[in-house]
Design an enzyme around this catalytic site. Structure first.
Site, PDB file in Angstrom:
ATOM      1  N   GLY A  78       0.887  -1.190  -0.070  1.00 46.41           N
ATOM      2  CA  GLY A  78      -0.125   0.122  -0.100  1.00 46.41           C
ATOM      3  C   GLY A  78       0.859   1.215   0.018  1.00 46.41           C
ATOM      4  N   THR A  79       1.843   1.139   0.857  1.00 45.82           N
ATOM      5  CA  THR A  79       2.756   2.569   0.980  1.00 45.82           C
ATOM      6  C   THR A  79       3.332   2.778  -0.525  1.00 45.82           C
ATOM      7  OG1 THR A  79       3.450   1.748   3.074  1.00 45.82           O
ATOM      8  CG2 THR A  79       4.878   3.358   1.966  1.00 45.82           C
ATOM      9  N   GLN A 185      -7.454  -0.701   3.481  1.00 44.55           N
ATOM     10  CA  GLN A 185      -8.363  -1.339   4.544  1.00 44.55           C
ATOM     11  C   GLN A 185      -9.686  -2.114   4.185  1.00 44.55           C
ATOM     12  OE1 GLN A 185      -7.557  -2.365   7.695  1.00 44.55           O
ATOM     13  NE2 GLN A 185      -5.521  -1.193   7.595  1.00 44.55           N
ATOM     14  N   SER A 205      -3.565  -3.557  -0.753  1.00 41.80           N
ATOM     15  CA  SER A 205      -2.189  -4.234   0.045  1.00 41.80           C
ATOM     16  C   SER A 205      -2.498  -5.475   0.309  1.00 41.80           C
ATOM     17  CB  SER A 205      -1.990  -3.567   1.213  1.00 41.80           C
ATOM     18  OG  SER A 205      -0.850  -4.277   1.660  1.00 41.80           O
ATOM     19  N   HIS A 207      -1.139  -7.753   2.122  1.00 40.79           N
ATOM     20  CA  HIS A 207      -1.136  -8.322   3.571  1.00 40.79           C
ATOM     21  C   HIS A 207      -2.569  -7.970   4.693  1.00 40.79           C
ATOM     22  CE1 HIS A 207       0.365  -4.964   6.324  1.00 40.79           C
ATOM     23  NE2 HIS A 207       0.737  -4.662   5.128  1.00 40.79           N
ATOM     24  N   CYS A 334       4.784   6.478  18.970  1.00 41.32           N
ATOM     25  CA  CYS A 334       5.703   6.564  20.036  1.00 41.32           C
ATOM     26  C   CYS A 334       6.873   7.447  19.382  1.00 41.32           C
ATOM     27  CB  CYS A 334       6.202   5.412  20.737  1.00 41.32           C
ATOM     28  SG  CYS A 334       5.951   5.391  22.426  1.00 41.32           S
TER      29      CYS A 334
HETATM   30  C1  LIG Z   1      -5.075   2.686   5.155  1.00 39.44           C
HETATM   31  C2  LIG Z   1      -3.490   2.134   4.895  1.00 39.44           C
HETATM   32  N1  LIG Z   1      -2.914   2.688   3.753  1.00 39.44           N
HETATM   33  C3  LIG Z   1      -1.654   2.289   3.509  1.00 39.44           C
HETATM   34  C4  LIG Z   1      -1.127   1.185   4.377  1.00 39.44           C
HETATM   35  C5  LIG Z   1       0.185   0.791   3.936  1.00 39.44           C
HETATM   36  O1  LIG Z   1       0.202  -0.611   3.327  1.00 39.44           O
HETATM   37  P1  LIG Z   1       1.442  -1.350   3.252  1.00 39.44           P
HETATM   38  O2  LIG Z   1       1.684  -2.055   4.765  1.00 39.44           O
HETATM   39  O3  LIG Z   1       1.005  -2.512   2.449  1.00 39.44           O
HETATM   40  O4  LIG Z   1       2.600  -0.574   2.655  1.00 39.44           O
HETATM   41  C6  LIG Z   1      -1.680   0.844   5.528  1.00 39.44           C
HETATM   42  C7  LIG Z   1      -1.144  -0.397   6.355  1.00 39.44           C
HETATM   43  O5  LIG Z   1      -1.498  -0.366   7.502  1.00 39.44           O
HETATM   44  C8  LIG Z   1      -3.171   1.094   5.667  1.00 39.44           C
HETATM   45  O6  LIG Z   1      -3.823   0.967   6.844  1.00 39.44           O
END
Ligand SMILES: Cc1ncc(COP(=O)(O)O)c(C=O)c1O
Length: 398
Positions: A78-79, A185, A205, A207, A334
């Protein structure tokens, strides 16, 4: 899911953080690692077998979200999908332009936008209401002649709120503005049909829906031009260079198929579990539900703990619960050993103190009512354990 860890029974209620790879996914990943490990760019038979595995996965992901395989660009997750969307649009412009986003984005969107702001781009961050929703009319009112991208999260990871994505897409379409949504999500948890949703770019994403970590995709509608973010061998139609992780992508393909046959058909059962957990949590003192209860991810329950103080926050609860075998998350990060308030809760109007006291439970179709009961019992005991300690601390200062 109950698992065993260091001889203790664990209850996992953190499926928004990550999901365990499905056994069929693991089987397929192992099979590819053993037999289809070639480089898909190689023209010999090893390469061609690997290329076939990648294209089968692309077909499955495309089918899951209702697009053609050519519209699926594989990424590391996702990132990276969000980065490709944001920088892929921004790189088309010689001079900085305007982008609109919301105050409740995941850092995988807000951080690249902050990087663009440093380079002179104008970024409008739309406010949200107390439930974390963006108002499409406010969005419309803030569009500018030089707005080139709108990026709004579909399902908020911390508070579970779903945004009015189809409405926003319609506004963007009439103005000819590219619209990206981070649906990380949502995909695999709710049915997503990109053409009827009307978005131009969509991040997903693996995972988050029982594929391995390290694989995902950006859906790029045919009409949209996205410039590469990674240059090199020209893989993924030149939009994302790099030898694809064939085994992970094959696993993603299996997960996409399972989403259609196994996960999505169970969405109403997951919603019922969520509503049960929500009702049970309301029996406990000092918890307040957060996010929208009408427009909500089906697997997601979030609260703030009103009984925390400077030293005891949502993270404290996560640690205590973990010691007792219940795995959940808190939304706050944190920094230098001190819990920071969650920007998402702050944007929804929570003060700095409560914004440190978020707690998130996220479920799966495999979660049981017994697990929920056990988790609520443990949380009740933890709250009781912490509350007298806190009243002691308070009274010694008063
Ligand atoms: C809404 C959202 N966007 C992006 C990401 C990032 O995805 P990834 O972990 O596949 O890089 C996450 C991960 O928690 C997420 O919840």
């Amino acid at each position: 899911m109950q698992g065993s860890w260091q001889n203790e029974t664990m209850i996992y209620l953190d499926y928004s953080a990550t999901t365990p790879p499905h056994p069929q996914v693991i089987a397929r990943v192992s099979e590819v690692l053993a037999q289809e490990w070639g480089n898909p760019n190689s023209i010999h038979q090893y390469g061609q077998r690997a290329a076939l595995a990648v294209e089968r996965a692309r077909l499955a992901v495309a089918a899951l979200v209702g697009v053609t395989p050519e519209e699926v660009i594989f990424t590391s997750g996702g990132t990276e999908a969000n980065h490709l969307a944001i920088f892929g649009i921004a790189q088309q412009y010689t001079y900085p332009q305007h982008i609109m986003t919301s105050a409740v984005e995941h850092p995988a969107t807000s951080a690249p936008l902050a990087a663009l702001a440093q380079r002179g781009w104008q970024i409008t961050i739309l406010p949200v209401d107390a439930w974390g929703r963006v108002d499409p009319e406010t969005l419309r009112a803030h569009l500018q002649p030089n707005t080139v991208l709108v990026s709004i999260i579909y399902g908020q990871s911390e508070v579970g709120t779903l945004q009015p994505i189809a409405e926003i897409a319609q506004i963007c379409r009439t103005r000819g503005i590219v619209f990206h949504t981070d649906a990380v999500q949502v995909v695999g948890r709710l049915p997503v049909d990109v053409p009827s949703l009307g978005v131009d770019l969509l991040s997903l994403s693996g995972h988050k829906f029982y594929a391995p970590q390290g694989c995902g995709a950006l859906v790029v509608r045919r009409s949209v031009d996205v410039r590469p973010w990674l240059y090199g061998g020209g893989q993924e139609g030149g939009k994302r260079s790099g030898t694809p992780p064939v085994a992970l992508l094959a696993g993603l393909g299996v997960a996409a198929q399972l989403a259609q046959t196994e996960f999505l058909p169970q969405v109403s059962q997951v919603r019922a579990l969520r509503d049960y957990l929500c009702a049970r949590l309301q029996e406990l003192p000092g918890l307040r539900l957060t996010g929208s209860w009408v427009h909500r991810l089906p697997h997601h329950v979030s609260v703030v703990w009103t009984g925390g103080d400077g030293n005891h926050t949502g993270k404290t609860l996560v640690h205590y619960l973990s010691q007792r075998g219940v795995c959940v998350s808190s939304g706050s990060a944190c920094a230098s050993g001190k819990t920071q308030p969650s920007p998402v809760l702050q944007a929804m109007g929570y003060d700095d103190h409560l914004a440190r006291c978020g707690l998130r439970f996220s479920l799966s179709h495999g979660t049981t009512y017994a697990e929920i009961d056990q988790a609520v019992t443990v949380l009740g005991e933890v709250l009781q354990q912490l509350t007298p300690a806190l009243s002691c601390i308070h009274s010694s200062f008063s």
